[in-house]
Design an enzyme around this catalytic site. Structure first.
Site, PDB file in Angstrom:
ATOM      1  N   PHE A   1     -35.758  25.236  46.793  1.00  0.00           N
ATOM      2  CA  PHE A   1     -36.502  24.859  48.001  1.00  0.00           C
ATOM      3  C   PHE A   1     -35.871  23.609  48.590  1.00  0.00           C
ATOM      4  CE2 PHE A   1     -39.688  22.690  50.527  1.00  0.00           C
ATOM      5  CZ  PHE A   1     -40.126  23.715  51.338  1.00  0.00           C
TER       6      PHE A   1
ATOM      7  N   LYS B   1     -40.032  12.312  49.533  1.00  0.00           N
ATOM      8  CA  LYS B   1     -41.360  12.254  48.914  1.00  0.00           C
ATOM      9  C   LYS B   1     -41.775  10.888  48.343  1.00  0.00           C
ATOM     10  CE  LYS B   1     -42.307  17.091  48.334  1.00  0.00           C
ATOM     11  NZ  LYS B   1     -41.241  18.077  48.406  1.00  0.00           N
TER      12      LYS B   1
ATOM     13  N   ASP C   1     -30.429  17.652  45.518  1.00  0.00           N
ATOM     14  CA  ASP C   1     -31.689  17.482  46.227  1.00  0.00           C
ATOM     15  C   ASP C   1     -32.687  16.875  45.245  1.00  0.00           C
ATOM     16  OD1 ASP C   1     -34.172  17.684  47.372  1.00  0.00           O
ATOM     17  OD2 ASP C   1     -33.860  19.693  48.208  1.00  0.00           O
TER      18      ASP C   1
HETATM   19  C1  LIG Z   1     -40.610  18.864  49.449  1.00  0.00           C
HETATM   20  C2  LIG Z   1     -39.187  19.169  49.278  1.00  0.00           C
HETATM   21  C3  LIG Z   1     -38.319  19.257  50.386  1.00  0.00           C
HETATM   22  C4  LIG Z   1     -38.803  19.157  51.807  1.00  0.00           C
HETATM   23  O1  LIG Z   1     -39.329  17.911  52.106  1.00  0.00           O
HETATM   24  P1  LIG Z   1     -40.143  17.691  53.471  1.00  0.00           P
HETATM   25  O2  LIG Z   1     -40.399  16.222  53.483  1.00  0.00           O
HETATM   26  O3  LIG Z   1     -41.380  18.515  53.384  1.00  0.00           O
HETATM   27  O4  LIG Z   1     -39.263  18.137  54.582  1.00  0.00           O
HETATM   28  C5  LIG Z   1     -36.980  19.459  50.130  1.00  0.00           C
HETATM   29  N1  LIG Z   1     -36.504  19.589  48.876  1.00  0.00           N
HETATM   30  C6  LIG Z   1     -37.306  19.517  47.801  1.00  0.00           C
HETATM   31  C7  LIG Z   1     -36.718  19.625  46.438  1.00  0.00           C
HETATM   32  C8  LIG Z   1     -38.672  19.320  47.964  1.00  0.00           C
HETATM   33  O5  LIG Z   1     -39.469  19.285  46.888  1.00  0.00           O
END
Ligand SMILES: *Cc1c(COP(=O)(O)O)cnc(C)c1O
Length: 399
Positions: free
Chosen positions: A127, A243, A214
């Site tokens: 994701f 986050k 990521d």
């Molecule tokens: C939540 C998340 C995203 C997206 O972040 P947003 O601030 O909602 O755009 C991308 N990568 C990972 C691993 C995430 O957990």
């Protein structure tokens, strides 16, 4: 009727106030937070020192523009570079934007090497966000369906499979980078094996690819280190954060090391809000508090404690497939879909989440005490037992 677009299947509760690991709804009922706004509020809610930093900055200066110098942004970049051992930071407002910056860096890198259609290796169940490029990088048809055509230039391989990445390296001359989560959050708290990152680093080195991580969910202390990659001693070329970085104010960061750190030139990328004084003050306070209160160490200890307690209390239940995670990223995989458990937890005054249909996911604040952890386990264990005891009634297949 609500005038808010219907993008979230919302739970029937709204919160009014928070303090530490607790939230109170509009009717005054108290909930133990084991989700932290989905891995955002690592300090818990309204940490006094964080609140004071935010208030002080709000009274001083909130926003200017990136066409001027921003001292707090410089300070935060210095801090993140020191913590990660990397070089330069681009500031944005969210995780998807941090990944967009990473994807743009990889493409620029490719073009500078003379590759006209640069491609990035991404993983199944990944994701990376919901913008058009990041949903294309995401490994979930649910996220992509209806938004085709997808952005080209992504090559998908199975999670935690170095051989598959090696095969891509042999067959695809257009690849310039890999983008991976070391622990897939939305994908089901999937932890890659020890050695995976080292193997990726070797493949990237051998082929001149950028290793891009990521860490939007796994970063900022959640796994017990500042960044999940620090468990392995291998350094990435690019890392995305968001986050937990601002503990609730919108801030994201794309950090690069070595040649990747110098790729962007004026005009290549930008963000109106990115790294403004308010969010940088919040992030600087967040990092200092995590350090001063030893919250990484606490996240590691409490995460291990919660997993050990759950293993003991759920031992022998055939419906529990796995209890896994790292630090305060915890997944309990059941052998059937278990979305209903979220609402039953809500009734019981507990905020949890289910991801990938059958994985109960816990992302508590990093500040949990042993008492908080026991409260969580005491209340969650019976809910899981009830869920498993329920007749395997046909869950709505459309959900
Ligand atoms: C939540 C998340 C995203 C997206 O972040 P947003 O601030 O909602 O755009 C991308 N990568 C990972 C691993 C995430 O957990």
């Amino acid at each position: 009727m609500s005038h808010v677009m219907n993008t979230y299947g919302r739970l029937p509760v709204a919160f009014e106030r928070g303090e530490g690991v607790w939230l109170w709804d509009t009717a005054g009922k108290r909930y133990l937070d084991a989700l932290a706004g989905v891995a955002v509020c690592g300090l818990g809610h309204c940490h006094p020192r964080y609140t004071a930093a935010l208030q002080a900055q709000a009274g001083k200066l909130v926003h200017t523009s990136n066409i001027y110098g921003i001292t707090l942004q410089e300070q935060l970049a210095d801090r993140l570079a020191a913590l990660s051992g990397m070089d330069n930071v681009f500031f944005c407002n969210s995780g998807c934007e941090a990944n967009e910056a990473a994807i743009k860096l990889a493409r620029l890198y490719g073009h500078q090497k003379g590759i006209e259609a640069p491609a990035i290796v991404v993983l199944e169940h990944a994701f990376h966000g919901r913008t058009i490029a990041t949903l294309s990088a995401t490994g979930s048809r649910k996220v992509q369906a209806g938004f085709e055509p997808l952005v080209a230039g992504f090559v998908r391989v199975p999670f935690d499979d170095l051989e598959a990445v090696r095969r891509v390296a042999e067959n695809n001359r257009n690849v310039v980078a890999v983008l991976v989560e070391l622990i897939q959050g939305e994908g089901g708290v999937n932890v890659c094996q020890e050695g995976y990152l080292k193997g990726l680093r070797e493949i990237c080195n051998a082929n001149g690819w950028l290793l891009m991580l990521d860490e939007v969910q796994s970063g900022i202390g959640r796994t017990g280190k500042w960044f999940a990659f620090q468990h392995s001693g291998v350094k990435p070329d690019v890392m995305s954060l968001a986050k937990g970085l601002g503990n609730g104010v919108p801030i994201g960061a794309c950090i690069a090391a070595g040649p990747a750190a110098k790729l962007f030139k004026p005009g290549n990328h930008g963000s109106t809000f990115g790294g403004n004084p308010l969010v940088c003050a919040a992030a600087l306070a967040t990092l200092s508090i995590i350090e001063d209160e030893k919250l990484m160490q606490n996240a590691e200890a409490m995460g291990n404690f919660i997993r050990a307690e759950l293993r003991e209390r759920l031992a022998g239940l055939t419906g529990v497939r796995d209890i896994r995670g790292m630090g305060m990223m915890i997944g309990i995989e059941l052998d059937k879909p278990c979305k209903d458990i979220v609402e039953r937890a809500l009734d019981a005054g507990l905020l949890i989440n289910v991801t990938a249909d059958n994985v109960v996911r816990l992302l508590p604040p990093l500040t949990y005490t042993r008492e908080d952890a026991l409260h969580l386990v005491d209340h969650l264990t019976p809910l899981i037992k009830d869920e498993l005891a329920k007749q395997a009634a046909p869950q709505s297949a459309a959900a």
